[in-house]
Design a protein around this motif. Sequence first.
Motif, PDB file in Angstrom:
ATOM      1  N   ARG A 183      -1.709   3.804  -8.332  1.00  0.00           N
ATOM      2  CA  ARG A 183      -1.215   2.919  -7.277  1.00  0.00           C
ATOM      3  C   ARG A 183      -1.382   3.565  -5.908  1.00  0.00           C
ATOM      4  N   LEU A 184      -1.051   4.834  -5.801  1.00  0.00           N
ATOM      5  CA  LEU A 184      -1.125   5.523  -4.518  1.00  0.00           C
ATOM      6  C   LEU A 184      -2.567   5.764  -4.070  1.00  0.00           C
ATOM      7  N   ARG A 215      -5.405   4.278  -5.171  1.00  0.00           N
ATOM      8  CA  ARG A 215      -6.184   3.057  -4.986  1.00  0.00           C
ATOM      9  C   ARG A 215      -5.911   2.429  -3.612  1.00  0.00           C
ATOM     10  N   ALA A 216      -4.750   2.738  -3.032  1.00  0.00           N
ATOM     11  CA  ALA A 216      -4.387   2.184  -1.724  1.00  0.00           C
ATOM     12  C   ALA A 216      -4.760   3.105  -0.566  1.00  0.00           C
ATOM     13  N   GLY A 248       2.413   2.054  -2.453  1.00  0.00           N
ATOM     14  CA  GLY A 248       2.326   2.513  -3.844  1.00  0.00           C
ATOM     15  C   GLY A 248       3.681   2.586  -4.517  1.00  0.00           C
ATOM     16  N   GLN A 262       0.818  -1.215   0.000  1.00  0.00           N
ATOM     17  CA  GLN A 262       0.000   0.000   0.000  1.00  0.00           C
ATOM     18  C   GLN A 262       0.850   1.262   0.000  1.00  0.00           C
TER      19      GLN A 262
END
Length: 430
Positions: free
Chosen positions: A293-294, A296-297, A182, A180
């Motif tokens: 990525r960042l 979504r986490a 990212g 998480q």
Amino acid sequence: MTIEAQHIVADAPADLVLGDRVAGRLYTDPEIFEQEMTKIFERTWVWVAHESEVPKAGSFKMTHVGRQPVIVVRNRKGVINTLLNRCRHRGASVCEKPKGEANGFTCPYHAWSYSLDGQLRGIPYPEGYEGVMDKSGMSLRKLRTASYGGMVFATFNEDIEPLEDFLGDVKLWIDRFMKQGGGYPIKVLGKHQFKFKGNWKVQLENTTDGYHFPIVHRSWMASVDEETADMMSFMTDPECTTHALGNGHSVMQMVPEHSDLDADDGTEPLQARFDDLVAQLKSAGLDDAAVRRLVRAMHGTGFNLNLFPNVSMSAAFFRVLRPVSVDETWIEHIAIGPDGPPEVVDPVNRARLRVHEHFQGPFGFGTPDDAEGWDRVQRGAQGAPEMPIMVNRGLAREKDSPEGWPTSHVTDETGMRGAYAMWKAMMSDD
């Protein structure tokens, strides 16, 4: 079966745990609690820190292994040590700061001083010890310490199995949890702590108790946007499961599609509530994939990972329990986020802290409701202490996963049964 027949009457603590129930005495008996401190917390691996909390030589934090005070400190060679916070002279603590940086530790009572490795460096007026004490044998007691995935564990038991063996299949889930960040490492952002008037096992059960979530946390569900509420609507989803991972560890998958954040087909839309964050990250030069990525986490991973006996990696934070007495437990909620360039991670971590605060803490929508439930379990358990605490939900539909993990629905008590099996084994070991 009559109520009387359901009672669990036994002398040995380990006999108070059956496959589908445990005696209420496990929450209320001070003698059992004392045995737990010796047979469990002083004999197994106990989580003490995240490596980011002791980032450089001299960095330390003060914590506990069970009820015993310890200092987690990084020495000048980069090795993390766990030292008993007790001067070898007259027993005074050598550190009282929760965290900080130091060149060593000095007892305030008689100024015995110790290195970052715990070695006794100096004694004032040493003439009185000539011929009566060997200084080399008077170091601070050092616990066996090991790390995996940035998680630092310590134990008083020098004969225990290696940490990686103790963790076993948990290592896969720790690896997933750390994604998480990212693409960046994870670091501790801060923490808050509180205590509740209840036994530590009440909280141990909670982290893989999906059954309580929509009941206890209705106010939180009503306070979030529709997308978040839908994400956490797992009560009837057959894909949402709980696995017992061995050695008392378990994992509860509330949002299976977020269990491995690298498994992203790109079709899931980012939540509109993070539109401003997306714009900030793009202005910092990140491409769409890195931003995704960042963001979504932001809610962390889609699971709660429970590590027996004292820490859980709960979606987007660490929850640490510290037993104080049979009916008092300290809890720390530790916020985490990515560690990287400020222009990237600062806006992400500000947003993560706001998400964290919305559920955790005294003004959050989650923690006060949880703590009320734990308090009420302890108060109720005072009545008819031989009457069982039931942990049989889902027992008839529990099956082994392809990996060999006992598995059932996310609302079932598979994780609790695994934890109590480990408890029984350790309390049986004389």
